[in-house]
Design an enzyme around this catalytic site. Structure first.
Site, PDB file in Angstrom:
ATOM      1  N   ARG A 102       0.848  -1.053   0.151  1.00  0.00           N
ATOM      2  CA  ARG A 102      -0.046  -0.128   0.040  1.00  0.00           C
ATOM      3  C   ARG A 102       1.147   1.176  -0.156  1.00  0.00           C
ATOM      4  NH1 ARG A 102      -2.771  -1.884   4.914  1.00  0.00           N
ATOM      5  NH2 ARG A 102      -5.103  -4.146   4.412  1.00  0.00           N
ATOM      6  N   GLY A 103       1.932   0.989  -0.397  1.00  0.00           N
ATOM      7  CA  GLY A 103       3.225   2.301  -0.932  1.00  0.00           C
ATOM      8  C   GLY A 103       3.645   2.911   0.780  1.00  0.00           C
ATOM      9  N   ALA A 104       3.117   4.079   0.628  1.00  0.00           N
ATOM     10  CA  ALA A 104       2.965   4.834   1.651  1.00  0.00           C
ATOM     11  C   ALA A 104       2.415   4.652   2.974  1.00  0.00           C
ATOM     12  CB  ALA A 104       3.096   6.656   1.928  1.00  0.00           C
ATOM     13  N   GLY A 139       2.312   1.223   3.968  1.00  0.00           N
ATOM     14  CA  GLY A 139       2.650  -0.099   4.827  1.00  0.00           C
ATOM     15  C   GLY A 139       1.581  -1.359   3.447  1.00  0.00           C
ATOM     16  N   GLY A 183       8.723  -1.658  -4.750  1.00  0.00           N
ATOM     17  CA  GLY A 183       7.933  -2.744  -4.621  1.00  0.00           C
ATOM     18  C   GLY A 183       8.606  -3.351  -5.054  1.00  0.00           C
ATOM     19  N   ASP A 184       9.875  -3.714  -5.626  1.00  0.00           N
ATOM     20  CA  ASP A 184      10.435  -5.073  -6.453  1.00  0.00           C
ATOM     21  C   ASP A 184      11.513  -5.298  -5.086  1.00  0.00           C
ATOM     22  OD1 ASP A 184       8.728  -4.706  -8.394  1.00  0.00           O
ATOM     23  OD2 ASP A 184      10.636  -2.911  -9.523  1.00  0.00           O
TER      24      ASP A 184
HETATM   25  P1  ATP Z   1       6.807  -0.178  -7.195  1.00  0.00           P
HETATM   26  O1  ATP Z   1       5.708  -1.638  -8.240  1.00  0.00           O
HETATM   27  O2  ATP Z   1       6.774   0.992  -8.042  1.00  0.00           O
HETATM   28  O3  ATP Z   1       7.523  -1.335  -7.461  1.00  0.00           O
HETATM   29  P2  ATP Z   1       5.283  -1.087  -5.415  1.00  0.00           P
HETATM   30  O4  ATP Z   1       3.124  -0.131  -6.576  1.00  0.00           O
HETATM   31  O5  ATP Z   1       5.097  -2.632  -6.070  1.00  0.00           O
HETATM   32  O6  ATP Z   1       6.047  -0.118  -6.091  1.00  0.00           O
HETATM   33  P3  ATP Z   1       4.596   0.633  -3.097  1.00  0.00           P
HETATM   34  O7  ATP Z   1       3.782  -0.438  -2.468  1.00  0.00           O
HETATM   35  O8  ATP Z   1       4.877   1.509  -4.585  1.00  0.00           O
HETATM   36  O9  ATP Z   1       5.000  -1.365  -4.061  1.00  0.00           O
HETATM   37  O10 ATP Z   1       5.686   0.079  -2.526  1.00  0.00           O
HETATM   38  C1  ATP Z   1       6.027  -1.215  -1.362  1.00  0.00           C
HETATM   39  C2  ATP Z   1       6.652  -1.046   0.300  1.00  0.00           C
HETATM   40  O11 ATP Z   1       7.380  -0.172   0.764  1.00  0.00           O
HETATM   41  C3  ATP Z   1       5.435  -0.746   0.534  1.00  0.00           C
HETATM   42  O12 ATP Z   1       3.608  -1.546   1.095  1.00  0.00           O
HETATM   43  C4  ATP Z   1       6.165   0.114   1.814  1.00  0.00           C
HETATM   44  O13 ATP Z   1       6.420  -0.541   3.049  1.00  0.00           O
HETATM   45  C5  ATP Z   1       7.174   0.466   1.574  1.00  0.00           C
HETATM   46  N1  ATP Z   1       6.662   1.860   0.631  1.00  0.00           N
HETATM   47  C6  ATP Z   1       6.532   2.331  -0.728  1.00  0.00           C
HETATM   48  N2  ATP Z   1       6.529   3.965  -0.348  1.00  0.00           N
HETATM   49  C7  ATP Z   1       6.856   3.989   1.275  1.00  0.00           C
HETATM   50  C8  ATP Z   1       6.942   5.406   2.138  1.00  0.00           C
HETATM   51  N3  ATP Z   1       7.013   6.601   0.967  1.00  0.00           N
HETATM   52  N4  ATP Z   1       6.897   5.863   2.573  1.00  0.00           N
HETATM   53  C9  ATP Z   1       6.907   4.804   3.444  1.00  0.00           C
HETATM   54  N5  ATP Z   1       7.470   2.551   2.808  1.00  0.00           N
HETATM   55  C10 ATP Z   1       7.266   3.470   1.141  1.00  0.00           C
HETATM   56 MG    MG Z   2       4.750  -2.989  -8.571  1.00  0.00          MG
END
Ligand code: ATP
Ligand code: MG
Length: 314
Positions: free
Chosen positions: A226-228, A230, A257-258
């Site tokens: 869930r990005g920022a 968690g 995410g990776d």
């Molecule tokens: P991407 O595909 O761009 O690599 P994603 O969408 O698959 O990313 P994200 O949810 O953006 O994955 O990021 C993975 C995890 O990293 C999140 O669940 C969170 O725990 C951590 N994270 C990402 N962005 C932040 C942030 N701005 N602050 C703190 N933790 C973050």
């Molecule tokens: Mg991703």
């Protein structure tokens, strides 16, 4: 022999210097940075101590060398990173004011798009315990077939499939991509999905019901990123495990995410409980977004432990 084998695009990334910068007018660009979702995951898992191999193609050019050098430095087995007589792939990224990103990809007609079933040998997946696929890698039917072939070979070694749908509108619009992604979703044992991925896979549903639907298939665990805000882990019949995000200043979200996935898989191989794996992966994701460049913020287990200790005021 590697415990984690992943397959797919190895790219350089070239990013806009400013938020709001556009693709259709000249601007300042930063890079090249080593990139490609499977490469970022492999790099991070190796930094966390896992034995990791990457199957993919690069060109015999400086962009290919940049990636090869970086992966070797991190300890990734690049025996199956094949040089092909086509230019290494690249991705350009711009950042919207609303936090979204847009990409221009040069993948399908690059070295990354030259991956074929014939490149994949049984020895490349020998002993593999987790075979990891990114939905972003399904850039053509031919590449998709190479991935499915590698998966079939990995299954013979007893591997489980970990899938990050990593749905990118720019890549999954082509005919056949959706069907191939659905096929992989149905085969996955572990899903590492972002909220956007859930919307793509189960449009209009809330998180819990989208996950519930996914858990009706083969998958025994779905982790939602869930990005920022968690992340959370869902296993049928068990309480949801939530992990809050660590507070950081986000400079560049690409690759979080990776990096999260690489850390989580490495922790699973260590025999870590899910809650600890999620915490470490969330910490690694947070650390990743503090740096510009998709894998510039990748970290070792020691870096992650120190970051968590500091965050927890120990
Ligand atoms: P991407 O595909 O761009 O690599 P994603 O969408 O698959 O990313 P994200 O949810 O953006 O994955 O990021 C993975 C995890 O990293 C999140 O669940 C969170 O725990 C951590 N994270 C990402 N962005 C932040 C942030 N701005 N602050 C703190 N933790 C973050
Ligand atoms: Mg991703």
């Amino acid at each position: 022999m590697a415990d984690i084998v992943t397959i797919g695009e190895v790219l350089v990334e070239i990013m806009a210097e400013h938020v709001g910068q556009r693709f259709d007018e000249p601007g300042r660009w930063l890079g090249p940075y080593p990139s490609g979702a499977p490469a970022i995951l492999a790099d991070q898992a190796a930094r966390c101590g896992a034995r990791v191999a990457l199957i993919g193609c690069v060109g015999d050019d400086p962009f290919g060398q940049l990636n090869r050098d970086r992966l070797l430095l991190s300890g990734v087995d690049v025996t199956a990173l094949i040089d092909v007589p086509v230019t290494t792939g690249c991705a350009f990224v711009t950042y919207r004011g609303d936090g979204g990103r847009d990409f221009v990809y040069h993948i399908a007609n690059s070295a990354a798009g030259a991956l074929r079933r014939d490149h994949v040998r049984p020895t490349m997946v020998d002993g593999c315990r987790w075979f990891h696929v990114m939905g972003s890698s399904l850039v053509s039917d031919e590449v998709g077939e190479a991935i499915l072939h590698a998966l079939a070979l990995a299954r013979r070694s007893g591997a489980r499939l970990s899938l990050d749908p990593n749905a990118r509108k720019e890549l999954l619009g082509r005919p056949g991509a959706r069907e191939m992604l659905d096929r992989l979703v149905a085969e996955a044992d572990l899903l590492l999905a972002s909220e956007e991925d859930l919307e793509h896979l189960a449009p209009g549903r809330d998180e819990a019901s989208a996950v519930e639907r996914l858990l009706r298939g083969r998958a025994t665990q779905v982790v939602v990123k869930r990005g920022a805000r968690g992340c959370a882990s869902y296993v049928s019949g068990e309480a949801v495990i939530e992990q809050a995000a660590f507070t950081v200043d986000e400079i560049d979200p690409t690759g979080a995410g990776d990096c999260f996935g690489g850390t989580f898989l490495a922790r699973l191989l260590d025999g870590c409980p899910t809650a600890d794996g999620l915490r470490d992966a969330a910490a690694a994701g947070a650390m990743a977004v503090r740096e510009r460049g998709p894998m510039q913020g990748n970290t070792t287990s020691g870096d992650i432990a120190a970051f968590i200790a500091q965050a927890e005021g120990r």
